[in-house]
Design an enzyme around this catalytic site. Structure first.
Site, short mmCIF file in Angstrom:
data_model
loop_
_atom_site.label_atom_id
_atom_site.label_comp_id
_atom_site.label_asym_id
_atom_site.label_seq_id
_atom_site.Cartn_x
_atom_site.Cartn_y
_atom_site.Cartn_z
N CYS A 90 0.88 -1.18 0.00
CA CYS A 90 0.00 0.00 0.00
C CYS A 90 0.91 1.23 0.00
O CYS A 90 2.10 1.13 -0.26
CB CYS A 90 -0.99 -0.02 1.16
SG CYS A 90 -0.29 0.20 2.81
N ASN A 125 2.44 1.56 4.21
CA ASN A 125 2.70 0.30 4.90
C ASN A 125 2.40 0.38 6.40
O ASN A 125 3.11 -0.19 7.22
CB ASN A 125 4.13 -0.18 4.65
CG ASN A 125 4.39 -1.61 5.09
OD1 ASN A 125 5.48 -1.93 5.56
ND2 ASN A 125 3.42 -2.50 4.96
N CYS A 185 -1.36 0.73 7.29
CA CYS A 185 -2.79 0.40 7.44
C CYS A 185 -3.16 -0.86 6.66
O CYS A 185 -3.32 -1.93 7.24
CB CYS A 185 -3.67 1.56 6.97
SG CYS A 185 -3.51 3.07 7.95
N ARG A 186 -3.31 -0.72 5.35
CA ARG A 186 -3.85 -1.81 4.54
C ARG A 186 -2.90 -2.97 4.34
O ARG A 186 -3.29 -4.13 4.54
CB ARG A 186 -4.29 -1.26 3.17
CG ARG A 186 -5.40 -0.24 3.26
CD ARG A 186 -5.68 0.41 1.92
NE ARG A 186 -4.55 1.26 1.53
CZ ARG A 186 -4.41 1.82 0.35
NH1 ARG A 186 -5.33 1.64 -0.58
NH2 ARG A 186 -3.37 2.60 0.08
N SER A 187 -1.67 -2.72 3.92
CA SER A 187 -0.78 -3.85 3.62
C SER A 187 -0.35 -4.61 4.87
O SER A 187 -0.28 -5.84 4.83
CB SER A 187 0.42 -3.42 2.77
OG SER A 187 1.16 -2.40 3.37
N ASP A 221 -8.26 3.51 1.50
CA ASP A 221 -7.24 3.70 2.53
C ASP A 221 -7.88 4.26 3.81
O ASP A 221 -8.32 5.41 3.83
CB ASP A 221 -6.17 4.67 2.02
CG ASP A 221 -4.95 4.72 2.91
OD1 ASP A 221 -5.04 4.29 4.09
OD2 ASP A 221 -3.91 5.19 2.44
#
Length: 156
Positions: free
Chosen positions: A8, A11, A13-15, A125
């Site tokens: 993301c 690096n 939140c999402r990934s 995000d």
């Protein structure tokens, strides 16, 4: 060993959420000896930091470990180290193309590409939307389908 890198923007939140969820799924399927998981960001603003508080709260609630996950920036040599580079959105795909020219050595796709009839083509995000629950739902669905894809493709 099949290696997967989730990507993301920062690096945090999402990934890392995807890394933790996918790692948990892999462990539950007894595939830890066949699949390795990592995550990275296209930017370096948060390098060395633990996942965002919103991600940690959600993963704690779901009893999914994020132990050892620290933000890092994606590097060109990741194309040599990973078989799959799975991005959270189209901007990540574009940014990855600036780090390494597209070739056939690595599968580079968006996570939502693995989900039939997904309500989203990109994972929003939560750093900006604040909706960590929705992101968790999308990432979980994507990780389940990615693992199913890999089990079929690699005969696990």
């Amino acid at each position: 060993m099949v290696r997967v890198l989730f990507v993301c923007l920062g690096n945090i939140c999402r990934s890392p959420m995807a890394e933790a969820i996918f790692r948990d799924l892999v462990k539950k399927e007894n595939l830890s000896d066949k699949i390795e998981v990592d995550s990275g960001g296209t930017g370096n603003w948060h390098s060395g930091n633990v996942p965002h508080k919103g991600t940690r709260i959600l993963l704690d609630r779901e009893k999914i470990s994020y132990e050892g996950i620290l933000a890092r920036q994606v590097e060109e040599n990741d194309w040599d180290a990973f078989d799959y580079i799975i991005a959270m959105d189209e901007q990540n795909i574009e940014d990855l193309g600036k780090i390494h020219k597209a070739d056939d050595s690595v599968i580079v796709m968006k996570l939502m590409d693995f989900v039939d009839n997904s309500p989203e083509v990109d994972v929003p995000d939560p750093y900006y939307t604040g909706n960590f629950d929705y992101t968790f739902q999308l990432v979980s669905a994507g990780c389940i389908q990615l693992l199913n894809y890999m089990k079929e493709k690699h005969h696990f």
